[in-house]
Scaffold this active site. Sequence first.
Site, PDB file in Angstrom:
ATOM      1  N   SER A 175     -10.555   0.197   3.394  1.00  0.00           N
ATOM      2  CA  SER A 175     -10.104  -0.052   4.651  1.00  0.00           C
ATOM      3  C   SER A 175      -9.072   0.814   5.217  1.00  0.00           C
ATOM      4  O   SER A 175      -8.564   1.326   4.483  1.00  0.00           O
ATOM      5  CB  SER A 175      -9.126  -1.253   4.528  1.00  0.00           C
ATOM      6  OG  SER A 175      -9.965  -2.305   3.716  1.00  0.00           O
TER       7      SER A 175
ATOM      8  N   GLU B 268      -4.394   4.152   6.324  1.00  0.00           N
ATOM      9  CA  GLU B 268      -3.988   4.251   4.729  1.00  0.00           C
ATOM     10  C   GLU B 268      -4.422   5.400   4.082  1.00  0.00           C
ATOM     11  O   GLU B 268      -3.945   5.792   3.174  1.00  0.00           O
ATOM     12  CB  GLU B 268      -4.972   2.871   4.100  1.00  0.00           C
ATOM     13  CG  GLU B 268      -4.461   2.550   2.855  1.00  0.00           C
ATOM     14  CD  GLU B 268      -5.244   1.220   2.375  1.00  0.00           C
ATOM     15  OE1 GLU B 268      -5.502   1.153   1.216  1.00  0.00           O
ATOM     16  OE2 GLU B 268      -5.346   0.278   3.375  1.00  0.00           O
TER      17      GLU B 268
ATOM     18  N   ARG C  53       0.696  -1.311  -0.038  1.00  0.00           N
ATOM     19  CA  ARG C  53      -0.028  -0.038   0.116  1.00  0.00           C
ATOM     20  C   ARG C  53       0.827   1.167  -0.052  1.00  0.00           C
ATOM     21  O   ARG C  53       0.527   2.319   0.712  1.00  0.00           O
ATOM     22  CB  ARG C  53      -0.882   0.075   1.279  1.00  0.00           C
ATOM     23  CG  ARG C  53      -1.939  -1.023   1.159  1.00  0.00           C
ATOM     24  CD  ARG C  53      -2.962  -1.071   0.045  1.00  0.00           C
ATOM     25  NE  ARG C  53      -3.754  -2.475   0.035  1.00  0.00           N
ATOM     26  CZ  ARG C  53      -3.115  -3.474  -0.220  1.00  0.00           C
ATOM     27  NH1 ARG C  53      -2.046  -3.586  -1.069  1.00  0.00           N
ATOM     28  NH2 ARG C  53      -4.078  -4.702  -0.236  1.00  0.00           N
TER      29      ARG C  53
END
Length: 347
Positions: free
Chosen positions: A235, A339, A158
Site C-alpha cells: 500500500s 507510506e 503506520r
Amino acid sequence: MSENVDLSGLTTLRIGGPARLLAECPTTQSLIDVVTLLDREQIPTLILAGGSNLVISDAGFDGVVVRVANTTVSLDTDRVVAEAGAVWDEVVGQSVAAELGGLECLSGIPGSTGATPVQNVGAYGVEVGSRLRQVQLLDRRSGEVSWVEPSTLELGYRSSVLKHSDAALVLAVEFDASTDGLSAPLAYRELFTALGAEEGARLPASQVREAVLGLRTGKAMVLDPFDHDTWSAGSFFTNPVVPEAELPAVLGAITEQLGDVTVPQFPGSGGTKLSAGWLIERAGFSKGYPGEDAPARLSTKHTLALTNRGSATSADVVSLAQTVRDGVEAAFGVRLEPEPVTVGCTI
C-alpha cells in the site's frame, strides 16, 4: 563486502540505482559491529533488509548498504522472538504451525521482522503494536544494546519514533502469542465475512491465516516474481486521518464531485480515517492507471499499490505517485501521505 551493487534487485519494487558497497550481516553481533564501525567513521549508511517498503532513487546510494540478514526465530509457550532479518511471513507461518495465535492476520505482508515495529505494520484489524512485548535496539549514538518496552516507541498508525530516524536500529522483536491455537478476535469485516464468522470470533489461527493469504493474493499483495502487480511497495499511501474541523469540507467536496455516496469512515487518532484506495479510485485513478504501455501503473487489482511493470525507473514511480496524490487533493482537498521510506528522492 560487495562493490557497485545494483539495489533494484534488493527491493520489492525492483527499482533503484547502485550502491558503492554492500555489507552482509548474517548475525546480530556482526550487524552491531558493522553499523558501529561505520557510524564511528561517519560513513553514509543505508540499512536494508526485505526492501518491501522502500523507494530508492535511480542515482542509488553513495555509501555503504548494510544488509540485515540475522534470521533466528524462537518459539516459546506464549511468545515469538525473531531477529530483525527474519522474513516476516515465515515468522507468522512458523508461529501458526506451532499453534501460537495472534499474528495470523498479518500473514503475507512482505519484508523483514525488524521493520514491523518501525512501521507499526497492520492488516485485517491487527497492528503489530497490539502484539509487541519488547524490541531489542542498538542505540547508534551510544552503542548501547537494550530491550525496550512498546510504550517507549510512540506507536501510531503506520508510524513510530523509529520511523524516519537513524537514532536506533532494531535487532530483534518479541511478540505475545496465545497458546490455545486460536486467532486474535476478528475485527475486520472483509475477513470475518470471508470466514463466515461473527465479529469478535476467534477461529483456529491456521484457518485465519489461510483466509488472509487468499484475500491478499486476490489483491496481488503477496509477492510473486511472475506477477508484475506484486512488483510494488505494498500500500503506497496511508489512509488519511482528517481532523474533525476539516471533515465537513472534505465530505462536501466528495458530495460535489460524486453526489450522495456512502463514504467509508473509521475512527482515527486525531480525527476520522478515510480510505485512501477509495479516494484514489473516486478521483479518477482506476485500476491499471494510466494504461498498459506505462512502465509504472496502479495495480490492476488494487488502486492503493503502485507497480513496476518490468522496466520502470524510480522516477517513473515517483511521478505516478505525485500525479495520484495531487489528483486526490485537487478533487477532495485531502493530501495523501506516502507510506514507503524514500532514499535520494522526494514524493
